[in-house]
Design a protein around this motif. Structure first.
Motif, PDB file in Angstrom:
ATOM      1  N   MET A   1      -1.315  25.844  -0.856  1.00  0.00           N
ATOM      2  CA  MET A   1      -0.911  24.456  -1.661  1.00  0.00           C
ATOM      3  C   MET A   1      -0.886  24.408  -3.084  1.00  0.00           C
ATOM      4  N   ASN A   2      -2.059  24.904  -3.519  1.00  0.00           N
ATOM      5  CA  ASN A   2      -2.429  25.192  -5.058  1.00  0.00           C
ATOM      6  C   ASN A   2      -1.352  25.988  -5.587  1.00  0.00           C
ATOM      7  N   THR A   3      -1.084  27.039  -4.954  1.00  0.00           N
ATOM      8  CA  THR A   3       0.101  28.117  -5.184  1.00  0.00           C
ATOM      9  C   THR A   3       1.361  27.475  -5.623  1.00  0.00           C
ATOM     10  N   ILE A   4       1.738  26.676  -4.723  1.00  0.00           N
ATOM     11  CA  ILE A   4       3.145  25.954  -4.805  1.00  0.00           C
ATOM     12  C   ILE A   4       3.080  25.147  -5.967  1.00  0.00           C
ATOM     13  N   ILE A   5       2.063  24.441  -6.174  1.00  0.00           N
ATOM     14  CA  ILE A   5       1.925  23.357  -7.228  1.00  0.00           C
ATOM     15  C   ILE A   5       1.957  24.158  -8.692  1.00  0.00           C
ATOM     16  N   PHE A   6       1.263  25.213  -8.636  1.00  0.00           N
ATOM     17  CA  PHE A   6       1.260  25.890  -9.890  1.00  0.00           C
ATOM     18  C   PHE A   6       2.327  26.532 -10.368  1.00  0.00           C
ATOM     19  N   THR A   7       3.241  27.134  -9.050  1.00  0.00           N
ATOM     20  CA  THR A   7       4.692  27.587  -9.243  1.00  0.00           C
ATOM     21  C   THR A   7       5.511  26.711  -9.733  1.00  0.00           C
ATOM     22  N   VAL A   8       5.619  25.310  -9.193  1.00  0.00           N
ATOM     23  CA  VAL A   8       6.385  24.408  -9.797  1.00  0.00           C
ATOM     24  C   VAL A   8       6.306  24.097 -11.323  1.00  0.00           C
ATOM     25  N   ILE A   9       5.042  23.881 -11.618  1.00  0.00           N
ATOM     26  CA  ILE A   9       4.493  23.402 -12.901  1.00  0.00           C
ATOM     27  C   ILE A   9       4.999  24.695 -13.995  1.00  0.00           C
ATOM     28  N   ALA A  10       4.699  26.067 -13.505  1.00  0.00           N
ATOM     29  CA  ALA A  10       5.078  26.969 -14.279  1.00  0.00           C
ATOM     30  C   ALA A  10       6.700  26.899 -14.515  1.00  0.00           C
ATOM     31  N   ALA A  11       7.226  26.742 -13.508  1.00  0.00           N
ATOM     32  CA  ALA A  11       8.799  26.891 -13.696  1.00  0.00           C
ATOM     33  C   ALA A  11       9.386  25.656 -14.647  1.00  0.00           C
ATOM     34  N   LEU A  12       8.713  24.509 -14.378  1.00  0.00           N
ATOM     35  CA  LEU A  12       9.107  23.502 -15.383  1.00  0.00           C
ATOM     36  C   LEU A  12       8.767  23.905 -16.748  1.00  0.00           C
ATOM     37  N   LEU A  13       7.538  24.348 -17.007  1.00  0.00           N
ATOM     38  CA  LEU A  13       7.173  24.706 -18.378  1.00  0.00           C
ATOM     39  C   LEU A  13       8.131  25.620 -18.959  1.00  0.00           C
TER      40      LEU A  13
END
Length: 273
Positions: A1-13
């Protein structure tokens, strides 16, 4: 779950950073465009026909604003567009440059009156026929009749008739000159639609009278009657076909009625269809 959240935040950034960089690059490397060019471009018909001599409407608009092309250069737009461009540029309209033109075919070699050399089985374009066998009609100047001109017209003003010749719809023709350039025999001429006087609808310049009759029964026979009958003495045959001095011509129609081959026709009748 943390990996998905991190991926989304990284993509947005990453997307945000790229957006900022693109905005900076656009501002740094942007090229200022004269607002007049946009106004001129918006006033053009946008058909990119090339009749103005430029690759398209964008190029023509830039050339008009820079002074490299006349405001009357858009043949598709005609006088109304020329007036609009002159207004944008703050120039006075020159009526002499705003003449509406139309294409006229100088050939009457229909399938019923023009003989052919034989059957052609090669590439079915006028250009190909001209390059390979110099035309398929006995008359070296005759219309080949495979419709290169029709294919070149962006306005739907040309169509092939059952008589084997292209016909011009003068309600649609804008005088862009595409057909004139497409015809390998150079049989189309752009004329002023308000031209007063006749034109020879034949391009055969041969002086071999027996051969002319054999090749095409509608060809100019070079009898010279038109020149002899002209009350204004404004016709000569020096070029091989009747040439009219329109400064002297009164459009009386004497030459038209006296021509035994009916080669001459008043332009007002041609344009009217």
């Amino acid at each position: 779950m943390n990996t998905i959240i991190f991926t989304v935040i990284a993509a947005l950034l990453i997307g945000f950073i790229l957006g900022v960089l693109l905005g900076l690059f656009k501002k740094i490397f942007s090229v200022s465009v004269d607002p007049k060019i946009s106004k001129v471009r918006d006033s053009l018909p946008g058909v990119n026909c090339g009749g103005c001599g430029y690759a398209g409407c964008d190029s023509f608009a830039a050339a008009v604003v820079s002074g490299d092309a006349p405001a009357s250069g858009c043949v598709a737009g005609g006088p109304s567009v020329a007036a609009s461009l002159n207004s944008i540029l703050g120039l006075s309209a020159d009526g002499a440059d705003n003449v509406k033109k139309a294409a006229v075919l100088a050939c009457r070699g229909t399938v019923s009156c023009a003989g052919t050399k034989g059957v052609y089985n090669g590439v079915q374009t006028c250009k190909a026929v001209q390059l390979s066998v110099n035309g398929i009609k006995l008359c070296a100047s005759g219309c080949i009749g495979l419709g290169d001109c029709v294919a070149s017209c962006l306005f739907g003003a040309l169509s092939m008739g059952e008589d084997g010749l292209p016909h011009v719809d003068y309600k649609k023709c804008v005088g862009c000159g595409k057909c004139e350039k497409a015809c390998p025999k150079k049989l189309f001429t752009l004329v002023n639609v308000e031209l007063k006087g006749p034109m020879a609808l034949c391009s055969c310049r041969s002086d071999n009278k027996p051969q002319i009759r054999k090749d095409c029964s509608a060809g100019c026979f070079k009898c010279g009657i038109c020149a002899k009958k002209c009350p204004e003495q404004c016709i000569d045959l020096l070029s091989g076909i009747p040439h009219i001095d329109y400064e002297k011509c009164t459009a009386c129609g004497t030459c038209v009625s006296s021509c035994p081959d009916k080669v001459l026709k008043l332009m007002s009748e041609v344009i009217a269809g």
